[in-house]
Design an enzyme around this catalytic site. Sequence first.
Site, short mmCIF file in Angstrom:
data_model
loop_
_atom_site.label_atom_id
_atom_site.label_comp_id
_atom_site.label_asym_id
_atom_site.label_seq_id
_atom_site.Cartn_x
_atom_site.Cartn_y
_atom_site.Cartn_z
CB ALA A 1 25.17 63.89 91.10
CB SER A 2 23.56 68.91 91.75
OG SER A 2 22.81 69.26 90.60
CE1 TYR B 1 20.40 71.02 86.61
CE2 TYR B 1 19.35 69.13 85.58
CZ TYR B 1 19.27 70.40 86.12
OH TYR B 1 18.05 71.04 86.16
N1 LIG Z 1 15.19 75.05 81.98
C1 LIG Z 1 15.05 73.75 82.14
O1 LIG Z 1 14.97 72.99 81.16
C2 LIG Z 1 14.99 73.17 83.53
C3 LIG Z 1 14.51 71.86 83.67
C4 LIG Z 1 14.46 71.30 84.93
C5 LIG Z 1 14.84 72.05 86.03
N2 LIG Z 1 15.29 73.32 85.87
C6 LIG Z 1 15.70 74.05 87.07
O2 LIG Z 1 15.00 75.27 87.16
C7 LIG Z 1 15.78 76.21 87.89
C8 LIG Z 1 15.82 77.53 87.12
O3 LIG Z 1 16.52 77.32 85.91
P1 LIG Z 1 16.23 78.11 84.56
O4 LIG Z 1 16.06 77.10 83.51
O5 LIG Z 1 15.20 79.13 84.76
O6 LIG Z 1 17.69 78.76 84.36
P2 LIG Z 1 18.19 80.22 83.93
O7 LIG Z 1 17.31 80.84 82.89
O8 LIG Z 1 19.64 80.06 83.62
O9 LIG Z 1 18.03 81.03 85.28
C9 LIG Z 1 18.80 80.68 86.39
C10 LIG Z 1 18.67 81.75 87.45
O10 LIG Z 1 19.50 81.38 88.57
C11 LIG Z 1 20.40 82.44 88.83
N3 LIG Z 1 21.65 81.87 89.34
C12 LIG Z 1 22.49 81.01 88.72
N4 LIG Z 1 23.53 80.72 89.51
C13 LIG Z 1 23.33 81.41 90.67
C14 LIG Z 1 24.06 81.53 91.87
N5 LIG Z 1 25.22 80.90 92.05
N6 LIG Z 1 23.56 82.33 92.85
C15 LIG Z 1 22.41 83.00 92.68
N7 LIG Z 1 21.67 82.92 91.57
C16 LIG Z 1 22.13 82.14 90.57
C17 LIG Z 1 20.56 83.18 87.51
O11 LIG Z 1 20.95 84.54 87.65
P3 LIG Z 1 22.48 85.02 87.73
O12 LIG Z 1 23.21 84.30 86.63
O13 LIG Z 1 22.41 86.50 87.55
O14 LIG Z 1 22.95 84.65 89.09
C18 LIG Z 1 19.13 83.11 86.98
O15 LIG Z 1 18.35 84.10 87.58
C19 LIG Z 1 17.16 75.56 88.07
O16 LIG Z 1 17.29 75.06 89.37
C20 LIG Z 1 17.17 74.45 87.05
O17 LIG Z 1 18.02 73.39 87.41
C21 LIG Z 1 15.36 73.91 84.65
#
Ligand SMILES: NC(=O)c1ccc[n+]([C@@H]2O[C@H](COP(=O)([O-])OP(=O)(O)OC[C@H]3O[C@@H](n4cnc5c(N)ncnc54)[C@H](OP(=O)(O)O)[C@@H]3O)[C@@H](O)[C@H]2O)c1
Length: 267
Positions: free
Chosen positions: A157-158, A155
Amino acid sequence: MDTFAGKSVLITGASEGIGRALALELAAPAVSLTLTARNAERLEDAASACRARGAAVETVVMDVAVRADCERAVQRALERFGALDVLVNNAGITMWARFEAVSDFSVYQRLLAVNYLGAVYMTAAALPHLKHARGLIVAVASIAGITGVPERTGYAASKHAMVGFFESLRIELDGSGVEVTVVAPDFVVSEIHRRATGPDGRPLGATPMQETRIMTAPECARLIARAMARRQRILITSRRGRFVRWARLIVPRVVDAAAARAIRERR
Ligand SMILES: NC(=O)c1ccc[n+]([C@@H]2O[C@H](COP(=O)([O-])OP(=O)(O)OC[C@H]3O[C@@H](n4cnc5c(N)ncnc54)[C@H](OP(=O)(O)O)[C@@H]3O)[C@@H](O)[C@H]2O)c1
């Protein structure tokens, strides 16, 4: 927030978590939203909530890891709203496993395909239109994109790849009118932790986070929307995240210990 009145905004990963909360934060009369994710039902639910706030909403069911899907999503935004002013690269997935416990590395490929290449494909498709609009690209990375985090090697790395890409692109775009906002959230309550891939390559199924002790998605979305309105260069959502950025140059072991503690204490 009505700062985006008259603007066309595309958000990937808008069906849940931070993306959904951001869509709701931006949703207002005269705001045009294109929301994308893979799950049609959850996406439609997010879209209805945004429409209830007066926004015009288009939904596109797609996978950001598929280049043709990314091109289709941008095309749909243009067909429906005639312009694209803001692209929010938010869709993302994560992992939770020590490197030595992993035997199937397909999860590392998927992390790069979704978190990094997905943002590259979306940006490539959107850029000519963003240039026309003198618009904004938002890259939702992570604190794991600016420092190392244990149990997150793939993660991190990405997210480092994502930050490197957008910081480089920003320089190339100097003078074009397009700006880049990199967002580095600390832990946020969302679905991502429950879905994180464990050492056996399967989703954890339950969140290991101490959810009452981390930021909510609406709180995170408010900070992102404000940074977008200011066309801010970088947003780091926590004090410890802002500390890490500088401290790793001076006291890297302290930063490593803090990252290990955050994972150990799950907050
Ligand atoms: N939550 C944290 O603690 C945190 C911290 C730092 C950064 N982030 C970043 O914030 C961003 C949002 O994450 P989140 O925490 O809100 O996660 P989340 O609740 O799991 O939501 C992720 C969203 O991305 C969509 N998604 C996942 N894989 C996808 C794909 N291959 N194509 C299109 N849509 C896709 C999911 O919908 P579907 O599954 O229906 O596609 C969902 O709408 C991410 O980039 C994450 O790395 C999160």
